[in-house]
Design an enzyme around this catalytic site. Structure first.
Site, short mmCIF file in Angstrom:
data_model
loop_
_atom_site.label_atom_id
_atom_site.label_comp_id
_atom_site.label_asym_id
_atom_site.label_seq_id
_atom_site.Cartn_x
_atom_site.Cartn_y
_atom_site.Cartn_z
N GLY A 34 7.20 1.81 1.91
CA GLY A 34 8.30 2.09 0.99
C GLY A 34 8.28 1.20 -0.23
O GLY A 34 9.33 0.77 -0.72
N CYS A 35 7.11 0.93 -0.75
CA CYS A 35 6.91 -0.02 -1.83
C CYS A 35 6.45 0.71 -3.08
O CYS A 35 5.86 1.79 -3.01
CB CYS A 35 5.85 -1.02 -1.36
N GLY A 36 6.66 0.12 -4.23
CA GLY A 36 6.17 0.70 -5.47
C GLY A 36 4.64 0.81 -5.50
O GLY A 36 4.09 1.61 -6.23
N THR A 38 2.89 1.59 -2.75
CA THR A 38 2.49 2.47 -1.65
C THR A 38 1.51 3.57 -2.09
O THR A 38 0.59 3.89 -1.34
CB THR A 38 3.73 3.07 -0.95
#
Length: 161
Positions: A34-36, A38
């Site tokens: 759920g990361c920028g 990803t």
């Protein structure tokens, strides 16, 4: 000591000796779903498919330490990566990379290549490139995309042939 001296847990909790990767070039990455960063899974998979038959492996270690961006169970993370990014490289049990509970592999990796100013891992998608000799050849921050690592991967694969 080399990377091959470590044993880690696979996504189902079984021990895996990294000795089984002896002689391969490895890219070890702490990831999050759920990361920028990803979407780097797509580039990682492209790099993996391009070089896996030449002795290259990507080892994926999900980590929830940074803003809780890897929620869910190991099975849920695996399903997400398979369905959304069609990843086929090995994924391991969710770990911590910093602090007292940091996985021994990542404690060692950080001693081999310090980051900017400190050895602590700053965020998800920090990458360690390991040569066929099991020694760390480079450390790359989150913003370094898999495409930017391609030349370094090719160089290591060619050096060791």
């Amino acid at each position: 000591m080399t990377v091959y001296d470590f044993t880690v847990k696979d996504a189902s909790g079984q021990d895996v000796s990294l000795g089984q990767y002896k002689g391969k070039v490895l890219l070890i990455v702490n990831t999050a779903t759920g990361c920028g960063f990803t979407p780097q899974y797509e580039g990682l998979e492209r790099l993996y498919r391009t070089y896996k038959d030449k002795g290259f492996e990507i080892l994926d270690f999900p980590c929830n330490q940074f803003a809780h961006q890897a929620p869910g169970t190991d099975a849920e993370i695996g399903q997400f990566c398979s369905l959304k990014y069609d990843t086929t490289f090995p994924r391991f049990k969710k770990i911590e990379v910093n602090g007292d509970k940091a996985d021994p592999l990542f404690k060692w990796l950080k001693t081999q290549q310090k980051g900017f100013i400190t050895s602590a891992i700053k965020w998800n998608f920090t990458k360690f490139l390991v040569g066929r000799d099991g020694r760390v050849a480079g450390r790359y921050g989150s913003a370094v995309t898999p495409a930017k690592l391609e030349d370094a991967v090719k160089d290591l694969l060619q050096q060791s042939e």
